[in-house]
Scaffold this motif. Structure first.
Motif, PDB file in Angstrom:
ATOM      1  N   GLN A  19       0.833  -1.206   0.000  1.00  0.00           N
ATOM      2  CA  GLN A  19       0.000   0.000   0.000  1.00  0.00           C
ATOM      3  C   GLN A  19       0.869   1.258   0.000  1.00  0.00           C
ATOM      4  OE1 GLN A  19      -2.410  -0.644   3.475  1.00  0.00           O
ATOM      5  NE2 GLN A  19      -3.798  -2.031   2.416  1.00  0.00           N
ATOM      6  N   MET A  20       1.953   1.250   0.766  1.00  0.00           N
ATOM      7  CA  MET A  20       2.865   2.391   0.814  1.00  0.00           C
ATOM      8  C   MET A  20       3.538   2.602  -0.541  1.00  0.00           C
ATOM      9  SD  MET A  20       6.189   3.102   3.309  1.00  0.00           S
ATOM     10  CE  MET A  20       5.501   2.028   4.514  1.00  0.00           C
ATOM     11  N   MET A  21       3.889   1.497  -1.196  1.00  0.00           N
ATOM     12  CA  MET A  21       4.550   1.601  -2.502  1.00  0.00           C
ATOM     13  C   MET A  21       3.609   2.187  -3.560  1.00  0.00           C
ATOM     14  SD  MET A  21       7.737   0.754  -2.384  1.00  0.00           S
ATOM     15  CE  MET A  21       8.122   0.456  -4.101  1.00  0.00           C
ATOM     16  N   ARG A  22       2.311   1.912  -3.445  1.00  0.00           N
ATOM     17  CA  ARG A  22       1.363   2.515  -4.384  1.00  0.00           C
ATOM     18  C   ARG A  22       1.339   4.036  -4.205  1.00  0.00           C
ATOM     19  NH1 ARG A  22      -1.447  -2.243  -3.299  1.00  0.00           N
ATOM     20  NH2 ARG A  22      -2.796  -1.282  -1.721  1.00  0.00           N
ATOM     21  N   ALA A  23       1.503   4.502  -2.977  1.00  0.00           N
ATOM     22  CA  ALA A  23       1.502   5.948  -2.697  1.00  0.00           C
ATOM     23  C   ALA A  23       2.836   6.592  -3.072  1.00  0.00           C
ATOM     24  CB  ALA A  23       1.195   6.197  -1.229  1.00  0.00           C
ATOM     25  N   MET A  24       3.949   5.818  -2.986  1.00  0.00           N
ATOM     26  CA  MET A  24       5.289   6.341  -3.271  1.00  0.00           C
ATOM     27  C   MET A  24       6.020   5.377  -4.208  1.00  0.00           C
ATOM     28  SD  MET A  24       6.374   7.666   0.527  1.00  0.00           S
ATOM     29  CE  MET A  24       5.665   6.289   1.449  1.00  0.00           C
ATOM     30  N   PRO A  25       5.611   5.294  -5.479  1.00  0.00           N
ATOM     31  CA  PRO A  25       6.137   4.270  -6.386  1.00  0.00           C
ATOM     32  C   PRO A  25       7.626   4.383  -6.710  1.00  0.00           C
ATOM     33  CG  PRO A  25       4.770   5.832  -7.577  1.00  0.00           C
ATOM     34  CD  PRO A  25       4.617   6.140  -6.122  1.00  0.00           C
ATOM     35  N   ASP A  26       8.250   5.506  -6.452  1.00  0.00           N
ATOM     36  CA  ASP A  26       9.677   5.654  -6.754  1.00  0.00           C
ATOM     37  C   ASP A  26      10.568   5.276  -5.583  1.00  0.00           C
ATOM     38  OD1 ASP A  26       9.198   6.486  -9.371  1.00  0.00           O
ATOM     39  OD2 ASP A  26       8.878   8.560  -8.723  1.00  0.00           O
ATOM     40  N   MET A  27       9.983   4.783  -4.496  1.00  0.00           N
ATOM     41  CA  MET A  27      10.756   4.386  -3.319  1.00  0.00           C
ATOM     42  C   MET A  27      11.712   3.257  -3.702  1.00  0.00           C
ATOM     43  SD  MET A  27       9.398   2.911   0.359  1.00  0.00           S
ATOM     44  CE  MET A  27       8.073   4.096   0.408  1.00  0.00           C
ATOM     45  N   CYS A  59       7.435  -9.028  -4.544  1.00  0.00           N
ATOM     46  CA  CYS A  59       7.850  -7.823  -5.257  1.00  0.00           C
ATOM     47  C   CYS A  59       6.762  -6.794  -4.964  1.00  0.00           C
ATOM     48  CB  CYS A  59       7.949  -8.065  -6.757  1.00  0.00           C
ATOM     49  SG  CYS A  59       8.421  -6.561  -7.668  1.00  0.00           S
ATOM     50  N   LEU A  60       7.155  -5.670  -4.374  1.00  0.00           N
ATOM     51  CA  LEU A  60       6.169  -4.682  -3.950  1.00  0.00           C
ATOM     52  C   LEU A  60       6.125  -3.448  -4.839  1.00  0.00           C
ATOM     53  CD1 LEU A  60       6.628  -5.078  -0.115  1.00  0.00           C
ATOM     54  CD2 LEU A  60       4.932  -6.118  -1.604  1.00  0.00           C
ATOM     55  N   GLN A  61       6.686  -3.552  -6.031  1.00  0.00           N
ATOM     56  CA  GLN A  61       6.494  -2.475  -6.995  1.00  0.00           C
ATOM     57  C   GLN A  61       4.997  -2.388  -7.290  1.00  0.00           C
ATOM     58  OE1 GLN A  61       8.926  -0.277  -8.372  1.00  0.00           O
ATOM     59  NE2 GLN A  61       9.953  -1.152  -6.599  1.00  0.00           N
ATOM     60  N   PRO A  62       4.452  -1.202  -7.492  1.00  0.00           N
ATOM     61  CA  PRO A  62       3.003  -1.056  -7.672  1.00  0.00           C
ATOM     62  C   PRO A  62       2.431  -2.030  -8.708  1.00  0.00           C
ATOM     63  CG  PRO A  62       3.998   1.090  -7.446  1.00  0.00           C
ATOM     64  CD  PRO A  62       5.130   0.089  -7.531  1.00  0.00           C
ATOM     65  N   GLY A  63       1.433  -2.802  -8.265  1.00  0.00           N
ATOM     66  CA  GLY A  63       0.750  -3.754  -9.124  1.00  0.00           C
ATOM     67  C   GLY A  63       1.360  -5.149  -9.129  1.00  0.00           C
ATOM     68  N   HIS A  64       2.621  -5.282  -8.781  1.00  0.00           N
ATOM     69  CA  HIS A  64       3.288  -6.581  -8.853  1.00  0.00           C
ATOM     70  C   HIS A  64       2.773  -7.537  -7.774  1.00  0.00           C
ATOM     71  CE1 HIS A  64       6.988  -4.962 -11.242  1.00  0.00           C
ATOM     72  NE2 HIS A  64       5.854  -4.434 -11.640  1.00  0.00           N
ATOM     73  N   TYR A  65       2.646  -7.053  -6.546  1.00  0.00           N
ATOM     74  CA  TYR A  65       2.138  -7.873  -5.441  1.00  0.00           C
ATOM     75  C   TYR A  65       0.724  -8.340  -5.763  1.00  0.00           C
ATOM     76  CZ  TYR A  65       0.909  -8.974  -0.549  1.00  0.00           C
ATOM     77  OH  TYR A  65       0.511  -9.582   0.616  1.00  0.00           O
ATOM     78  N   GLU A  66      -0.084  -7.407  -6.239  1.00  0.00           N
ATOM     79  CA  GLU A  66      -1.474  -7.718  -6.566  1.00  0.00           C
ATOM     80  C   GLU A  66      -1.565  -8.709  -7.732  1.00  0.00           C
ATOM     81  OE1 GLU A  66      -1.087  -3.864  -4.542  1.00  0.00           O
ATOM     82  OE2 GLU A  66      -0.113  -4.690  -6.300  1.00  0.00           O
ATOM     83  N   ALA A  67      -0.558  -8.723  -8.602  1.00  0.00           N
ATOM     84  CA  ALA A  67      -0.540  -9.633  -9.746  1.00  0.00           C
ATOM     85  C   ALA A  67      -0.014 -11.022  -9.368  1.00  0.00           C
ATOM     86  CB  ALA A  67       0.311  -9.054 -10.873  1.00  0.00           C
ATOM     87  N   GLY A  68       0.378 -11.195  -8.111  1.00  0.00           N
ATOM     88  CA  GLY A  68       0.807 -12.519  -7.665  1.00  0.00           C
ATOM     89  C   GLY A  68       2.295 -12.739  -7.578  1.00  0.00           C
ATOM     90  N   MET A  69       3.090 -11.690  -7.618  1.00  0.00           N
ATOM     91  CA  MET A  69       4.542 -11.847  -7.505  1.00  0.00           C
ATOM     92  C   MET A  69       4.908 -12.017  -6.032  1.00  0.00           C
ATOM     93  SD  MET A  69       6.034  -9.245 -10.377  1.00  0.00           S
ATOM     94  CE  MET A  69       7.616 -10.052 -10.526  1.00  0.00           C
ATOM     95  N   THR A  70       4.540 -13.172  -5.488  1.00  0.00           N
ATOM     96  CA  THR A  70       4.772 -13.510  -4.083  1.00  0.00           C
ATOM     97  C   THR A  70       5.217 -14.947  -3.982  1.00  0.00           C
ATOM     98  OG1 THR A  70       2.533 -14.294  -3.677  1.00  0.00           O
ATOM     99  CG2 THR A  70       2.908 -11.943  -3.383  1.00  0.00           C
TER     100      THR A  70
END
Length: 76
Positions: A19-27, A59-70
């Protein structure tokens, strides 16, 4: 090619950080339990497991976690 990240943690920690990475994607991470790698590069994450348990990573880059990169690491 896209930036990738690997972070070890509990399911709750990974969800919170996603969730934090979605707010700050360049982290960018270079923490004991996480590493960020730009496209075309490689990196190394060294972790000493001290107990037998299942540990989660993602992988917590925006969208990656939600896409199943776990995944999980099982330490016996």
């Amino acid at each position: 090619m896209l930036r990738r990240e690997m972070m070890l943690g509990t399911a709750g920690e990974l969800t919170e950080h996603a969730q934090m990475m979605r707010a700050m994607p360049d982290m960018v991470h270079h923490d004991a339990n996480a590493i960020t790698v730009d496209a075309g590069h490689s990196g190394k994450l060294v972790w000493k497991f001290t107990r037998a348990e299942k540990f989660e990573f993602a992988c917590l880059q925006p969208g990656h976690y939600e896409a199943g990169m776990t995944g999980t690491v099982t330490v016996k």
